[in-house]
Design an enzyme around this catalytic site. Structure first.
Site, PDB file in Angstrom:
ATOM      1  N   GLU A 163       0.797  -1.228   0.000  1.00 20.88           N
ATOM      2  CA  GLU A 163       0.000   0.000   0.000  1.00 20.88           C
ATOM      3  C   GLU A 163       0.832   1.282   0.000  1.00 20.88           C
ATOM      4  O   GLU A 163       0.808   2.069   0.956  1.00 20.88           O
ATOM      5  CB  GLU A 163      -0.961  -0.002   1.188  1.00 20.88           C
ATOM      6  CG  GLU A 163      -1.987  -1.109   1.110  1.00 20.88           C
ATOM      7  CD  GLU A 163      -3.036  -1.053   2.206  1.00 20.88           C
ATOM      8  OE1 GLU A 163      -4.058  -1.730   2.065  1.00 20.88           O
ATOM      9  OE2 GLU A 163      -2.834  -0.313   3.197  1.00 20.88           O
ATOM     10  N   GLU A 355      -5.208  -8.480   0.410  1.00 17.91           N
ATOM     11  CA  GLU A 355      -5.938  -8.145   1.631  1.00 17.91           C
ATOM     12  C   GLU A 355      -7.408  -7.934   1.301  1.00 17.91           C
ATOM     13  O   GLU A 355      -7.741  -7.311   0.294  1.00 17.91           O
ATOM     14  CB  GLU A 355      -5.415  -6.856   2.294  1.00 17.91           C
ATOM     15  CG  GLU A 355      -4.090  -6.971   2.989  1.00 17.91           C
ATOM     16  CD  GLU A 355      -3.699  -5.674   3.697  1.00 17.91           C
ATOM     17  OE1 GLU A 355      -4.610  -4.894   4.069  1.00 17.91           O
ATOM     18  OE2 GLU A 355      -2.494  -5.441   3.870  1.00 17.91           O
TER      19      GLU A 355
END
Length: 483
Positions: A163, A355
C-alpha cells in the site's frame, strides 16, 4: 463457475501489527515506534510494543493457521529487526526469527508469502531523509538481498511494498500515520518516486539472487469504482475512473500502477501535478517497470459511479443507512469483481487479493466463543463477487483474508478488530472466531460452501457462462473452417 483448482486460500498480517518485542534481541527502532510516543498520535496512546506477542508465540500461531486450514500465510519482515540501522550490520537474531517462522509454516503445510515492506521504516534511515533521500532505493535493495539470500531456498512468493498510497499519503502527506510528516505535494511525489524505484530495484534483486524460481509482485490499494449497472456506458465510466488522476494528491491507482506496468507516469497526472511532479529519467522508469509475476490488490470497499448526462463519469452517493463496518468503511462487495477485472484488463497479469476483510464489534461470549456472523456474511458476499470476477475471465490466483488475528490497527490502536482469531491483549489468549471455522469450510470445499448466486448476480453469472460457451464454439467453428 467455481474457483480454479489451484486457487490458494490464505490470511495476512504485518510485522509491526502483531510481533511486539520491539526492543528484543537487537531490533532497531522504526518510524512507528517513534510515532507512537507522540502525544495524541495514536488512540489512547497505544503502540505495537507488545501487540500480539507473535515474536514469542509464532509456533502457536502457526498451529492455529493449520487448525483453520490455511494454505498460505502472507506476513511481512520488519526491516529494522533484520538491519537495526536500516543498512550495514545484519541482526542475526532478528533474521533468525523469520528463518524459524518459515520452517514452522512449511512444517504445517502452509505456504509462506513474504512482504518486504509493510510500513515499519527504520528510524535511523528516516533521520537520513527516509524516502526523500535519493539513496533510499539502494537501501531497500540491499535489505532485500539480505532477506532473499536467507529465505529464498524455501520462500518462492515475494511482495515488495504494501500500500504505497498509504505510507506516502497518510505518512508523509497528511501525517496521520508514521512518520507523521505533512509534506508539500512536490516532496510527497518525490518520496513516492523513490518508493517506486525501491520496488523496481527490489524486484531486480529478487530475480538475481533467489535460490528457487521466484514469483514476485507488489500490493497497492485504493477504492474501486463500481458501475451502477451492467450497461457498457456505466462499465466504461467505472473503468475510466479507475485509471483517472483527478485530485492533487497521491490517492489514485494510475500514478502507482502505470509506472510499474507500462514504465510511464499518466499524462493526466503530470498535467494535474504540474511543477510538483518529480523529475525522472528513462532509465529510472525502466527500473520501476520490472516484469511482475502477479499483481497484488488490497481491496476493501468501492464507490458507485455511472456515465453522466454530460457524457463524463460521475460518482453516485450511497443512500442513508448503507451498511458500514465498525470503522466506517462502506460494505461494497462488487469491489472484488470490478477491481481485479479493471487491473487485469490493462496489466494482463494474474491477480492476487493480498488483503480483504472488515473491522467488527467482536468479543468473547459467555459460551467462550466469538460469534461474528457479520464477518461471515461480509466474506461470503465479497468472495461470491470474486468468484464472479473469475467467471468474467480474470485469472485470480489467491485470496488472503485480512487479518489472521486481531492486532494493532495503526493510529487507531486496538479499537478495531479485523481478525479471524480473537486476541485478548491482556492475556494474549487466542480464540478462533466463528468466521475462522467458516473460512476453514470455504477452504475445505474450495468455495462450494459459498453457495450459488441468486437474483441479478445469478443472471449475470449465467450470461458470463453463455458468453464463454459462445466464444469456445466460435473458436471451434473457425478451426474447422481453417481445416
Amino acid at each position: 463457475m467455481s474457483f480454479p483448482r489451484d486457487f490458494l486460500w490464505g490470511a495476512a498480517t504485518s510485522a509491526y501489527q502483531i510481533e511486539g518485542a520491539v526492543a528484543r534481541e537487537g531490533r532497531g527502532a522504526s518510524v512507528w515506534d517513534h510515532f507512537c510516543t507522540r502525544p495524541g498520535a495514536v488512540h489512547r496512546g497505544e503502540s505495537g510494543a507488545e501487540a500480539c506477542d507473535h515474536y514469542a508465540r509464532h509456533a502457536d500461531d502457526v498451529a492455529l493457521m493449520k487448525e483453520i486450514g490455511l494454505q498460505a500465510y502472507r506476513f511481512s519482515i520488519a526491516w529494522p529487526r533484520v538491519l537495526p540501522e536500516g543498512t550495514g550490520a545484519v541482526n542475526a537474531a532478528g533474521l533468525g526469527f523469520y528463518d524459524r517462522l518459515v520452517d514452522e509454516l512449511l512444517k504445517a503445510g502452509v505456504q509462506p508469502w513474504v512482504t518486504l515492506f509493510h510500513w515499519d521504516y527504520p528510524l535511523a534511515l528516516y533521520r537520513r531523509g527516509g524516502w526523500l533521500n535519493a539513496d533510499s532505493p539502494k537501501w531497500f535493495a540491499d535489505y532485500t538481498r539480505v532477506v532473499v539470500e536467507k529465505l529464498s531456498d524455501r520462500v518462492a512468493h515475494w511482495i515488495t511494498l504494501n500500500e504505497p498510497q498509504c505510507f506516502i499519503g497518510l505518512g508523509h502527506e497528511t501525517g496521520v500515520h508514521a512518520p507523521g510528516d505533512t509534506l508539500p505535494l512536490h516532496q510527497s511525489l518525490r518520496a513516492a518516486h523513490h518508493a517506486l524505484l525501491a520496488h523496481g530495484e527490489s524486484i531486480k534483486v529478487i530475480r538475481a539472487h533467489a535460490k528457487r524460481p521466484p514469483k514476485a509482485g507488489w500490493a497497492p490499494t485504493g477504492d474501486i469504482p463500481l458501475p451502477m449497472t451492467e450497461s457498457a456506458a456505466d462499465v466504461s465510466a467505472a473503468r475510466e475512473m479507475y485509471w483517472a488522476v483527478t485530485k492533487p494528491d497521491v490517492w489514485n491507482h494510475a500514478w502507482w500502477l502505470l509506472p510499474v506496468l507500462e514504465g510511464r507516469y499518466p499524462e493526466e497526472g503530470l498535467r494535474l501535478y504540474g511543477a510538483a511532479a518529480p523529475t525522472f529519467t528513462a532509465e529510472e522508469m525502466a527500473t520501476i517497470a520490472q516484469p511482475l509475476d502477479f499483481l497484488g490488490l488490497n481491496i476493501y470497499n468501492g464507490f458507485r459511479c455511472r456515465r453522466g448526462a454530460n457524457g463524463r463519469p460521475e460518482r453516485v452517493a450511497y443512500g442513508v443507512g448503507h451498511p458500514q463496518t465498525h470503522n466506517g468503511w462502506n460494505v461494497s462487495p462488487p469491489a472484488l469483481r470490478w477491481g481485479p477485472r479493471f487491473a487485469h484488463e490493462r496489466s494482463g497479469l494474474s491477480i492476487v487479493i493480498t488483503e480483504n476483510g472488515m473491522a467488527g464489534h467482536d468479543w468473547v461470549a459467555d459460551d467462550g466463543a466469538v460469534h461474528d456472523a457479520h464477518r461471515i456474511d461480509y466474506l461470503r458476499k465479497y468472495l461470491r463477487q470474486l468468484r464472479w470476477a473469475v467467471a468474467d475471465g480474470v485469472p485470480v490466483q489467491a485470496y488472503f483474508a485480512w487479518s489472521l488475528m486481531d492486532n494493532f490497527e495503526w493510529a487507531e490502536g486496538y479499537r478495531y478488530r479485523f481478525g479471524l482469531v480473537h486476541v485478548d491483549y491482556a492475556t494474549q489468549r487466542r480464540t478462533l472466531k466463528d468466521s475462522a471455522r467458516w473460512y476453514g469450510e470455504v477452504i475445505r470445499t474450495k468455495g462450494a460452501v459459498l453457495g450459488e448466486f441468486a437474483g441479478v448476480a445469478g443472471r449475470g453469472m449465467k450470461k458470463a457462462r453463455r458468453r464463454r460457451r459462445a466464444g469456445r464454439e466460435k473458436e471451434k467453428d473457425e478451426e474447422n473452417e481453417g481445416a
